[in-house]
Design a protein around this motif. Structure first.
Motif, PDB file in Angstrom:
ATOM      1  N   LEU A  43     -27.152  19.191 -37.588  1.00 47.35           N
ATOM      2  CA  LEU A  43     -27.913  20.420 -37.827  1.00 47.35           C
ATOM      3  C   LEU A  43     -29.395  20.100 -38.019  1.00 47.35           C
ATOM      4  CD1 LEU A  43     -27.275  23.498 -38.287  1.00 47.35           C
ATOM      5  CD2 LEU A  43     -27.452  23.009 -40.722  1.00 47.35           C
ATOM      6  N   TYR A  62     -30.325  24.724 -33.642  1.00 45.55           N
ATOM      7  CA  TYR A  62     -29.836  25.859 -32.874  1.00 45.55           C
ATOM      8  C   TYR A  62     -28.728  25.416 -31.933  1.00 45.55           C
ATOM      9  CZ  TYR A  62     -34.325  27.450 -34.543  1.00 45.55           C
ATOM     10  OH  TYR A  62     -35.373  27.743 -35.352  1.00 45.55           O
ATOM     11  N   PRO A  63     -27.852  26.351 -31.604  1.00 46.05           N
ATOM     12  CA  PRO A  63     -26.872  26.039 -30.559  1.00 46.05           C
ATOM     13  C   PRO A  63     -27.607  25.667 -29.277  1.00 46.05           C
ATOM     14  CG  PRO A  63     -26.333  28.103 -31.646  1.00 46.05           C
ATOM     15  CD  PRO A  63     -27.694  27.697 -32.135  1.00 46.05           C
ATOM     16  N   GLN A  64     -27.067  24.718 -28.541  1.00 44.58           N
ATOM     17  CA  GLN A  64     -27.731  24.236 -27.338  1.00 44.58           C
ATOM     18  C   GLN A  64     -26.877  24.522 -26.116  1.00 44.58           C
ATOM     19  OE1 GLN A  64     -30.713  22.998 -27.382  1.00 44.58           O
ATOM     20  NE2 GLN A  64     -31.044  22.231 -29.467  1.00 44.58           N
ATOM     21  N   ASP A  69     -22.748  23.562 -30.814  1.00 41.10           N
ATOM     22  CA  ASP A  69     -23.450  23.800 -32.068  1.00 41.10           C
ATOM     23  C   ASP A  69     -22.817  22.933 -33.151  1.00 41.10           C
ATOM     24  OD1 ASP A  69     -22.179  25.620 -34.394  1.00 41.10           O
ATOM     25  OD2 ASP A  69     -21.220  26.084 -32.463  1.00 41.10           O
TER      26      ASP A  69
END
Lengths: 291, 239
Positions: free
Chosen positions: A111, A116-118, A214
């Motif tokens: 994190l 952010y989610p990628q 994520d």
């Protein structure tokens, strides 16, 4: 009929990912009688290595897969060396709590690297073949084929090599294996490495099918794969595979007929019900407590 | 190595579990080619002594093997150096076949010719194991399990063999067979350290022997002498 076949394909894809992760739980449990609750997060790290390799290094898929497996293998063996080995003679619950802590550490370490989610770029060119109305995608085929190939490799190692013999021996009597001159610590490290590499591979395969990673993606997947391992009979390699595919099938079945929000409720209910009937899982057998 | 120099020399050995002393500073040695027996009742500290030598339990004092201290040496390295340990209760892998048990024990064999030679020797000593090599080890009789446990130890081509109660749970005739083989193994050049509750068998084949009582050696001497000792007769040989 076509619909059923189509759903079967989907179930195979999901099931093979669960099965790969479940193998990691079961391998570690069989030799140390401990649940490595950080394993779901190792799967997540596999997904992120895949994301990084594909985005920043633009490596070909095969290299990405091997890199993710290599990194997670080192991570798995490293966790064992640093966190679990000092607790080898402590009560099992201490190791389990440590594993939970390691998992939370991994989540938050990632994190910190990537808040952010990628989005994972397409790793393979997707092609869809139509076989008499049944649509089969190349990604789906690759996921199942790679997963099954890895399971066969693991089965070969466990059943046919000296290392596998030592692993199975340790699951019966660790001290006796040491007295045969076997470097037990090395065998345990290798077991963690194999389990983690399979989890890492699952992370890559998952990113093929659902290309967003994520830091918390390993939590629910980890729990479900753990359930798969318990369903099949924890500590039992073929049980983990069976449990994984069974879980995939149930999930697809539920979402085919019920709103998808019921999926997880159904899966966890199934586990609880099955454990009432067969506390040792489908293929597991009751172990006698040695006196 | 000088023949008079002990192969194994133990000085002031202590072993404790959770602060309770099981072995309270014992000293003894084993010369190359000897059979040394330690006899004593249950709980006297016999098993703890062997476990200390193999590195299975923490210990105090000194254990010197072939001139080198075994402090800090890992269990598997001790096996590599030539000490094989047949543990209490034999510890065979019951779910493995006889052959799988032997294969695992062949981990320390450096080369295939060495392995074949060792296997050959084991099957010559115990032809019955050869007939049962595909049988699950858990289904063997007690005597056969003891043969298998000995065979596994021999595959390491040990210089020193540690035996924890080889007679345990076996019929008298089987015990006689096992001890006959032990003497044979010893004549072929392996030093043996044997612990036994069955004092008669232990003392009969031992060059030297020690009597262990609640963690201390209370009597030492030649095996044949101890068999004649009134205290030993009263306490361990049934009068």
């Amino acid at each position: 009929m076509l619909y059923v076949l189509q759903q079967t394909l989907n179930a195979l894809q999901l099931g093979s990912i669960y099965a790969l992760i479940a193998l990691g739980y079961t391998l570690v449990y069989s030799i140390l009688r401990m649940i490595n609750f950080a394993h779901g997060d190792i799967f997540m790290v596999g997904g992120f290595v895949c994301f990084a390799a594909a985005t920043y290094l633009q490596l070909p898929f095969a290299v990405t897969l091997l890199l993710a497996m290599g990194c997670t293998a080192i991570l798995g063996a490293g966790l064992e060396r640093l966190a679990y080995r000092p607790l080898r003679d402590a009560p099992r619950v201490s190791a389990v709590i440590t594993a939970l802590g390691c998992g939370i550490f991994l989540e938050h370490f990632v994190l910190w690297l990537s808040p952010y989610p990628q989005h994972v770029p397409a790793l393979l060119q997707n092609q869809t073949w139509s076989l008499g109305g049944l649509s089969v995608s190349s990604i789906q085929t690759a996921i199942v084929a790679i997963a099954v190939a890895l399971m066969l490799v693991l089965d070969f190692i466990v059943q046919r090599t000296m290392l596998g013999l030592a692993m199975r021996g340790i699951s019966m009597d660790m001290k006796a294996v040491a007295l045969m001159g076997v470097p037990v610590d090395l065998v345990i490290s290798s077991t963690f490495a194999f389990g983690a590499a399979l989890g890492g591979a699952a992370g890559v395969l998952y990113s093929l099918a659902y290309p967003v990673v994520d830091p918390y993606m390993g939590v629910l997947m980890g729990w479900k794969a753990f359930i798969a391992a318990v369903l099949g009979g924890i500590g039992h390699i073929r049980g983990a595979v069976l449990g994984g595919f069974l879980l995939g099938a149930v999930e697809i079945l539920v979402t085919a007929f019920l709103p998808s929000t019921y999926r997880d409720l159904t899966v966890f209910t199934l586990l609880l019900m099955l454990l009432i009937v067969r506390p040792h899982g489908i293929l597991g057998r009751p172990t006698l407590q040695k006196v | 190595m000088n023949a008079a120099e002990p192969m194994l020399s133990i000085q002031g050995l202590t072993v404790s579990y959770d602060g309770i002393a099981a072995v309270k500073g014992i000293s003894f040695d084993a010369l190359p080619g000897e059979i040394v027996a330690i006899v004593g009742a249950n709980g006297a500290g016999k098993t703890s002594t062997l476990r200390a030598i193999s590195g299975l339990t923490p210990w105090g004092g000194s254990i010197v093997y072939q001139g080198e201290s075994l402090r800090g040496v890992a269990v598997h390295q001790i096996v590599e150096r030539g000490i094989a340990h047949v543990p209490e209760g034999r510890a065979i892998f019951g779910d493995f076949t006889v052959m799988e048990n032997l294969r695992l024990a062949s981990w320390v064999c450096r080369s295939r010719p060495v392995l074949w030679q060792a296997m050959e020797r084991v099957f010559t000593l115990f032809p019955r194991l050869k007939d049962r090599r595909e049988q699950s080890a858990g289904t063997l009789s007690g005597g056969e399990q003891q043969m298998l446990a000995l065979s596994r130890a021999l595959l390491a081509s040990p210089k020193l063999l540690l035996l924890d109660e080889p007679s345990m749970g076996l019929a008298p005739l089987v015990v006689r067979d096992i001890f006959r083989v032990l003497v044979e193994i010893n004549r072929a050049g392996t030093t043996i350290l044997l612990i036994e509750q069955n004092a008669y068998q232990g003392l009969r084949i031992a060059n030297r022997a020690h009597v262990l009582e609640t963690g201390s050696i209370v009597l030492s001497g030649r095996g044949s002498e101890l068999m004649q000792d009134q205290r030993v007769k009263d306490a361990y040989l049934g009068g």
